[in-house]
Design an enzyme around this catalytic site. Sequence first.
Site, PDB file in Angstrom:
ATOM      1  N   SER A 129      23.615  84.685  26.822  1.00  0.00           N
ATOM      2  CA  SER A 129      23.129  85.143  28.332  1.00  0.00           C
ATOM      3  C   SER A 129      22.503  84.042  28.942  1.00  0.00           C
ATOM      4  O   SER A 129      22.461  83.382  30.005  1.00  0.00           O
ATOM      5  CB  SER A 129      22.819  86.184  28.592  1.00  0.00           C
ATOM      6  OG  SER A 129      24.198  86.564  27.591  1.00  0.00           O
ATOM      7  N   GLU A 165      10.341  92.007  24.157  1.00  0.00           N
ATOM      8  CA  GLU A 165       9.219  90.965  24.805  1.00  0.00           C
ATOM      9  C   GLU A 165       8.027  91.420  25.057  1.00  0.00           C
ATOM     10  O   GLU A 165       7.487  90.153  25.539  1.00  0.00           O
ATOM     11  CB  GLU A 165       9.731  91.844  26.251  1.00  0.00           C
ATOM     12  CG  GLU A 165      11.645  91.433  26.716  1.00  0.00           C
ATOM     13  CD  GLU A 165      12.238  92.689  25.347  1.00  0.00           C
ATOM     14  OE1 GLU A 165      11.555  93.612  25.347  1.00  0.00           O
ATOM     15  OE2 GLU A 165      13.149  92.431  25.968  1.00  0.00           O
ATOM     16  N   PHE A 223      13.903  93.125  31.598  1.00  0.00           N
ATOM     17  CA  PHE A 223      12.875  93.016  30.498  1.00  0.00           C
ATOM     18  C   PHE A 223      11.982  92.545  31.175  1.00  0.00           C
ATOM     19  O   PHE A 223      10.334  92.254  29.938  1.00  0.00           O
ATOM     20  CB  PHE A 223      13.733  93.098  29.989  1.00  0.00           C
ATOM     21  CG  PHE A 223      15.115  93.293  29.149  1.00  0.00           C
ATOM     22  CD1 PHE A 223      14.794  94.545  29.420  1.00  0.00           C
ATOM     23  CD2 PHE A 223      16.030  92.589  28.979  1.00  0.00           C
ATOM     24  CE1 PHE A 223      15.713  95.233  29.141  1.00  0.00           C
ATOM     25  CE2 PHE A 223      16.745  93.450  28.989  1.00  0.00           C
ATOM     26  CZ  PHE A 223      16.928  94.927  28.914  1.00  0.00           C
ATOM     27  N   HIS A 240      19.523  86.312  35.133  1.00  0.00           N
ATOM     28  CA  HIS A 240      20.049  88.392  35.963  1.00  0.00           C
ATOM     29  C   HIS A 240      18.980  89.122  36.986  1.00  0.00           C
ATOM     30  O   HIS A 240      19.385  90.264  36.592  1.00  0.00           O
ATOM     31  CB  HIS A 240      20.298  89.082  34.414  1.00  0.00           C
ATOM     32  CG  HIS A 240      21.719  87.787  33.831  1.00  0.00           C
ATOM     33  ND1 HIS A 240      21.426  87.200  32.673  1.00  0.00           N
ATOM     34  CD2 HIS A 240      22.786  88.350  33.267  1.00  0.00           C
ATOM     35  CE1 HIS A 240      22.394  86.627  32.130  1.00  0.00           C
ATOM     36  NE2 HIS A 240      23.125  88.061  32.021  1.00  0.00           N
ATOM     37  N   ASP A 295      26.553  96.135  33.736  1.00  0.00           N
ATOM     38  CA  ASP A 295      25.285  96.926  33.128  1.00  0.00           C
ATOM     39  C   ASP A 295      25.069  97.735  33.536  1.00  0.00           C
ATOM     40  O   ASP A 295      24.635  98.713  32.914  1.00  0.00           O
ATOM     41  CB  ASP A 295      24.551  95.873  32.456  1.00  0.00           C
ATOM     42  CG  ASP A 295      24.889  94.617  31.213  1.00  0.00           C
ATOM     43  OD1 ASP A 295      25.774  95.527  30.825  1.00  0.00           O
ATOM     44  OD2 ASP A 295      24.595  93.993  31.186  1.00  0.00           O
TER      45      ASP A 295
END
Lengths: 317, 271
Positions: free
Chosen positions: A35, A56, A81, A106, A114
């Site tokens: 992605s 992360e 994130f 994103h 989502d």
Amino acid sequence: MNKLKATRDAYGDALLELGALRDDILVLDADLSRSTRTEWFRECYPDRFINVGIAEQNLVGMAAGLAMAGFIPFATTYAIFVGRAYDQIRQAVAFGQANVKIVATHAGLAASHDGGSHQGNEDLALMRVLPGMTILSPADYHEAKQAVFAAASHPGPVYLRLQKEPVPIVTAPAQPFQIGRAQILRHGRDVALIATGSLLCQALEAAAKLANEGIESEVINVSTIKPLDVTTISGAIERCGCGVIIEEHSCIGGLYEAVAGAISARIPCRLASIGMADQFGSTGDWQELQAKFGLSSQTIAEIARQLVGVSNPPISG
Amino acid sequence: MDDFNQNSLKTTACAIRRLIIESIYKAQTGHAGPSLSLVEVLTALYFRHLKLRPSDPDDPTRDRLILSKGHAAPVLYATLAQAGFFPVEWLDSLRKLGSPLQGHPNVGLVPGIEASTGSLGQGISISLGLAIGLRRRQLPSRVYCIVGDGELQEGQNWEAMMATAAFKVNNLTVIVDRNGLQNDGATETIMPLGDLSAKVESFGWNTVEINGHDFNQIDQALSAVKINDRPTMIIAHTIKGKGISFMEGIVKWHHHPISSEEYQHAMAELE
């Protein structure tokens, strides 16, 4: 409109070029490489790509360590994130002055289907308060590609905010990208439309609409959120007397507050904000969500008309 | 290790303990307990195992030490000063306005400090990135990361431990200061670690458990990591506040000012 291309694709393409030019570029991802487009780099340079897994905090910590060894790590994940590793970004990267590039795709409402849990409308606020953090928010494919190169050459922490969905190309490929420099894309004297990232094209659309009505907008592309190009921005707002600040981010803590904070002591003006109100996103197509939450050329034009219309408000008793 | 070397390290360790007590007493703030538990481990590292030259703290081929449990900064500062990285007089400024010696280590101000730490749980990740980077640069350097046992409650450690094994990084050694106490009480009461060795070994690490105040055991463990083909975790069983009778095993000495009377007692015990 012009051809549509996503800024995340610009990231994927720029990394391929950078990888060929420099062997100190390393790319890290937290299991989202398809992605985020880091997959393209992985395929070409597998020995310079690290998938840290769905982790992360370790992503950012490892990037800081790699920077200490003299590499330029691009630590990549979704904007939503980034908050997951905020303390690591604060301590290991910003406070530690590590030469780490954090790349977030994103951003805004773009993780549309989502749902609200995945829509990152807070990242600019989180990054802006970190001393020494450079924040880039390019508007289209060309600019994003240049921003990746600029980030690699810039010593110190950089946060690069990118989009999932294709947007029109509105900047000229030949236009040099400079960190800290905003660009005037359209001259006008009635209202300044100060936009960043995915909504710059909407601002240009709004300006075209307004021009048909005799309202001339000055459109500014703010592709560096920090350090902010206060001179260019305040010049435009001063000329027009009012400005609309446009971002696919919360109205709290993003470009609107950055501009308001920087110019309120300098010039008297009226500012309006186009961004996510103090609420979470929802599910749907990206464009549907933009329309639902008022992030559209229609809303920009409407707010601009109101600002211009009340440019000489009656003095109330 | 022969008696001569061991006695020499013991003398150094005693000097470092004196510097810790003195600096925390002068600051009237600081973490004595979690500093004292690490004295032997840091002494063995800086005076026997780390490849470092205080005169050239930025030598790219040096070994690196990251003190993840950054609140134990006083022991690191005292050890670096004792090793000659900066003047011992700097220790008098610990935690004071204008001092390079902040309450937790920060990079760029103090020779020998490799990373800004103290927000717990981050050290292994940073060390892992650094170890991979140094290996990519084909440098012989090793990376040592010191974490507290309470600190292992932070989830990031486990992300980093899995990744270290997955990436087959063998130039990284983690040393756990297993003193059994944390800010609010006993580590095993607040959040039991269970069988730490078994957990970490199951990821693919070597582990070794030692008495963290016994120079022979520390020396053997540190020698062994240099020839291991897997990352090693040394679990050093220690006593918080070690060396000062009234501080040993007492929770409050995690972070507590030292009174004038306590200072006199402590220094008398370290003669």
